[in-house]
Design a protein around this motif. Structure first.
Motif, mmCIF file in Angstrom:
data_model
loop_
_atom_site.group_PDB
_atom_site.id
_atom_site.type_symbol
_atom_site.label_atom_id
_atom_site.label_comp_id
_atom_site.label_asym_id
_atom_site.label_seq_id
_atom_site.Cartn_x
_atom_site.Cartn_y
_atom_site.Cartn_z
ATOM 1 N N GLY A 55 3.886 -10.758 11.468
ATOM 2 C CA GLY A 55 3.869 -10.556 10.029
ATOM 3 C C GLY A 55 3.536 -11.775 9.199
ATOM 4 N N LYS A 56 3.306 -12.904 9.842
ATOM 5 C CA LYS A 56 3.081 -14.132 9.065
ATOM 6 C C LYS A 56 1.648 -14.304 8.612
ATOM 7 C CE LYS A 56 6.925 -16.718 11.080
ATOM 8 N NZ LYS A 56 7.333 -17.958 11.793
ATOM 9 N N ILE A 57 0.726 -13.665 9.290
ATOM 10 C CA ILE A 57 -0.694 -13.808 8.954
ATOM 11 C C ILE A 57 -1.215 -12.472 8.457
ATOM 12 C CG2 ILE A 57 -2.976 -14.396 9.810
ATOM 13 C CD1 ILE A 57 -1.571 -16.040 11.995
ATOM 14 N N THR A 58 -1.856 -12.505 7.296
ATOM 15 C CA THR A 58 -2.425 -11.299 6.711
ATOM 16 C C THR A 58 -3.845 -11.568 6.252
ATOM 17 O OG1 THR A 58 -1.549 -11.825 4.519
ATOM 18 C CG2 THR A 58 -0.180 -10.438 5.939
ATOM 19 N N GLY A 59 -4.624 -10.494 6.140
ATOM 20 C CA GLY A 59 -5.980 -10.595 5.633
ATOM 21 C C GLY A 59 -6.290 -9.384 4.775
ATOM 22 N N TYR A 60 -7.157 -9.587 3.785
ATOM 23 C CA TYR A 60 -7.490 -8.520 2.854
ATOM 24 C C TYR A 60 -8.986 -8.495 2.578
ATOM 25 C CZ TYR A 60 -2.485 -8.649 1.836
ATOM 26 O OH TYR A 60 -1.121 -8.613 1.936
ATOM 27 N N ALA A 61 -9.489 -7.294 2.354
ATOM 28 C CA ALA A 61 -10.848 -7.165 1.870
ATOM 29 C C ALA A 61 -10.902 -7.701 0.442
ATOM 30 C CB ALA A 61 -11.271 -5.702 1.896
ATOM 31 N N ASP A 62 -12.053 -8.234 0.059
ATOM 32 C CA ASP A 62 -12.189 -8.780 -1.291
ATOM 33 C C ASP A 62 -11.902 -7.722 -2.354
ATOM 34 O OD1 ASP A 62 -14.994 -11.002 -0.537
ATOM 35 O OD2 ASP A 62 -12.827 -11.273 -0.328
ATOM 36 N N SER A 63 -12.229 -6.487 -2.039
ATOM 37 C CA SER A 63 -12.083 -5.412 -3.025
ATOM 38 C C SER A 63 -10.623 -5.112 -3.370
ATOM 39 C CB SER A 63 -12.758 -4.139 -2.515
ATOM 40 O OG SER A 63 -12.206 -3.745 -1.268
ATOM 41 N N VAL A 64 -9.684 -5.549 -2.513
ATOM 42 C CA VAL A 64 -8.272 -5.237 -2.761
ATOM 43 C C VAL A 64 -7.420 -6.497 -2.910
ATOM 44 C CG1 VAL A 64 -8.536 -3.103 -1.456
ATOM 45 C CG2 VAL A 64 -7.523 -5.109 -0.341
ATOM 46 N N LYS A 65 -8.003 -7.662 -2.670
ATOM 47 C CA LYS A 65 -7.245 -8.908 -2.701
ATOM 48 C C LYS A 65 -6.614 -9.112 -4.079
ATOM 49 C CE LYS A 65 -9.170 -11.896 -0.135
ATOM 50 N NZ LYS A 65 -10.111 -12.897 0.394
ATOM 51 N N GLY A 66 -5.341 -9.442 -4.068
ATOM 52 C CA GLY A 66 -4.625 -9.643 -5.322
ATOM 53 C C GLY A 66 -3.995 -8.382 -5.862
ATOM 54 N N ARG A 67 -4.363 -7.226 -5.329
ATOM 55 C CA ARG A 67 -3.788 -5.960 -5.795
ATOM 56 C C ARG A 67 -2.958 -5.270 -4.716
ATOM 57 N NH1 ARG A 67 -7.022 -1.831 -6.937
ATOM 58 N NH2 ARG A 67 -8.679 -2.468 -5.491
ATOM 59 N N PHE A 68 -3.355 -5.426 -3.456
ATOM 60 C CA PHE A 68 -2.674 -4.769 -2.345
ATOM 61 C C PHE A 68 -1.875 -5.801 -1.549
ATOM 62 C CE2 PHE A 68 -5.788 -0.970 -1.575
ATOM 63 C CZ PHE A 68 -5.697 -0.632 -2.918
ATOM 64 N N THR A 69 -0.743 -5.359 -0.988
ATOM 65 C CA THR A 69 0.073 -6.215 -0.140
ATOM 66 C C THR A 69 0.453 -5.454 1.117
ATOM 67 O OG1 THR A 69 0.991 -7.366 -2.052
ATOM 68 C CG2 THR A 69 2.162 -7.600 0.025
ATOM 69 N N ILE A 70 0.111 -6.027 2.261
ATOM 70 C CA ILE A 70 0.464 -5.436 3.545
ATOM 71 C C ILE A 70 1.741 -6.094 4.051
ATOM 72 C CG2 ILE A 70 -0.894 -7.069 4.924
ATOM 73 C CD1 ILE A 70 -1.676 -4.700 6.738
ATOM 74 N N SER A 71 2.566 -5.299 4.701
ATOM 75 C CA SER A 71 3.796 -5.839 5.273
ATOM 76 C C SER A 71 4.207 -4.954 6.448
ATOM 77 C CB SER A 71 4.916 -5.901 4.231
ATOM 78 O OG SER A 71 5.232 -4.601 3.754
ATOM 79 N N ARG A 72 5.196 -5.435 7.207
ATOM 80 C CA ARG A 72 5.670 -4.662 8.346
ATOM 81 C C ARG A 72 7.147 -4.944 8.573
ATOM 82 N NH1 ARG A 72 2.048 -6.309 13.165
ATOM 83 N NH2 ARG A 72 3.505 -5.035 14.393
ATOM 84 N N ASP A 73 7.799 -3.958 9.153
ATOM 85 C CA ASP A 73 9.201 -4.087 9.539
ATOM 86 C C ASP A 73 9.272 -3.810 11.035
ATOM 87 O OD1 ASP A 73 11.896 -3.852 10.073
ATOM 88 O OD2 ASP A 73 12.346 -2.736 8.274
ATOM 89 N N ASN A 74 9.327 -4.847 11.827
ATOM 90 C CA ASN A 74 9.305 -4.661 13.279
ATOM 91 C C ASN A 74 10.590 -4.025 13.802
ATOM 92 O OD1 ASN A 74 6.724 -5.638 13.440
ATOM 93 N ND2 ASN A 74 7.309 -7.658 14.234
ATOM 94 N N ALA A 75 11.651 -4.102 13.041
ATOM 95 C CA ALA A 75 12.891 -3.442 13.451
ATOM 96 C C ALA A 75 12.805 -1.931 13.289
ATOM 97 C CB ALA A 75 14.066 -3.990 12.647
ATOM 98 N N GLN A 76 11.947 -1.501 12.356
ATOM 99 C CA GLN A 76 11.783 -0.072 12.076
ATOM 100 C C GLN A 76 10.458 0.478 12.587
ATOM 101 O OE1 GLN A 76 14.162 1.875 10.707
ATOM 102 N NE2 GLN A 76 15.511 0.086 10.605
ATOM 103 N N ASP A 77 9.661 -0.372 13.249
ATOM 104 C CA ASP A 77 8.346 0.058 13.760
ATOM 105 C C ASP A 77 7.513 0.712 12.655
ATOM 106 O OD1 ASP A 77 9.202 1.037 17.207
ATOM 107 O OD2 ASP A 77 9.170 -0.888 16.164
ATOM 108 N N THR A 78 7.473 0.055 11.505
ATOM 109 C CA THR A 78 6.779 0.633 10.357
ATOM 110 C C THR A 78 5.960 -0.437 9.642
ATOM 111 O OG1 THR A 78 8.568 2.239 10.054
ATOM 112 C CG2 THR A 78 7.062 1.925 8.212
ATOM 113 N N MET A 79 4.791 -0.044 9.197
ATOM 114 C CA MET A 79 3.927 -0.916 8.404
ATOM 115 C C MET A 79 3.773 -0.299 7.025
ATOM 116 S SD MET A 79 -0.058 -1.980 9.071
ATOM 117 C CE MET A 79 -0.647 -0.288 9.101
ATOM 118 N N TYR A 80 3.533 -1.158 6.047
ATOM 119 C CA TYR A 80 3.410 -0.697 4.664
ATOM 120 C C TYR A 80 2.159 -1.254 4.022
ATOM 121 C CZ TYR A 80 8.374 0.101 5.524
ATOM 122 O OH TYR A 80 9.565 0.501 6.059
ATOM 123 N N LEU A 81 1.720 -0.564 2.966
ATOM 124 C CA LEU A 81 0.667 -1.089 2.112
ATOM 125 C C LEU A 81 1.050 -0.775 0.675
ATOM 126 C CD1 LEU A 81 -2.127 -2.501 2.091
ATOM 127 C CD2 LEU A 81 -3.130 -0.219 1.830
#
Length: 121
Positions: A55-81
């Protein structure tokens, strides 16, 4: 069996916010790279964002950078946007993607069934 199930899509007005979730099972989530990919009507697949296994390294397309945030919860086996300041160009089916190794030796990559996001006034 590898399974990815997206949720959280829907209809939202321009400028609005949505948070997508991707529930994972059947593979070692905490050691897998996770991504969001979208497909707008009549267009091809577009990579949106990726997040490293820890979860420490993230990347974004230019079209969404600054508006979208990706994250994950490895304890819950779930990713978010988290998607802020949505605009009509964000209208698409959003897919969850996973890639990694099973039992440390067998590579895999898998797709979810997608969730529809529609941005319209």
């Amino acid at each position: 069996e590898v399974q990815l199930v997206e949720s959280g899509g829907g209809l939202v007005q321009p400028g609005g916010t949505l948070t997508l979730s991707c529930a994972a099972s059947g593979f070692p989530f905490s050691t897998s790279v996770m991504s969001w990919v979208r497909q707008a009507p009549g267009k091809g697949l577009e990579w949106v964002s990726s997040i490293s296994s820890g979860g420490k390294i993230t990347g974004y397309a230019d079209s969404v950078k600054g508006r979208f945030t990706i994250s994950r919860d490895n304890a819950q086996d779930t990713m978010y946007l988290q998607m802020n300041n949505l605009n009509p160009e964000d209208t698409a089916v959003y897919y969850c993607h996973a890639s990694g190794l099973i039992h440390d030796v067998s590579p895999f990559d898998s797709w979810g069934g997608g969730t529809q996001v529609t941005v319209t006034s």
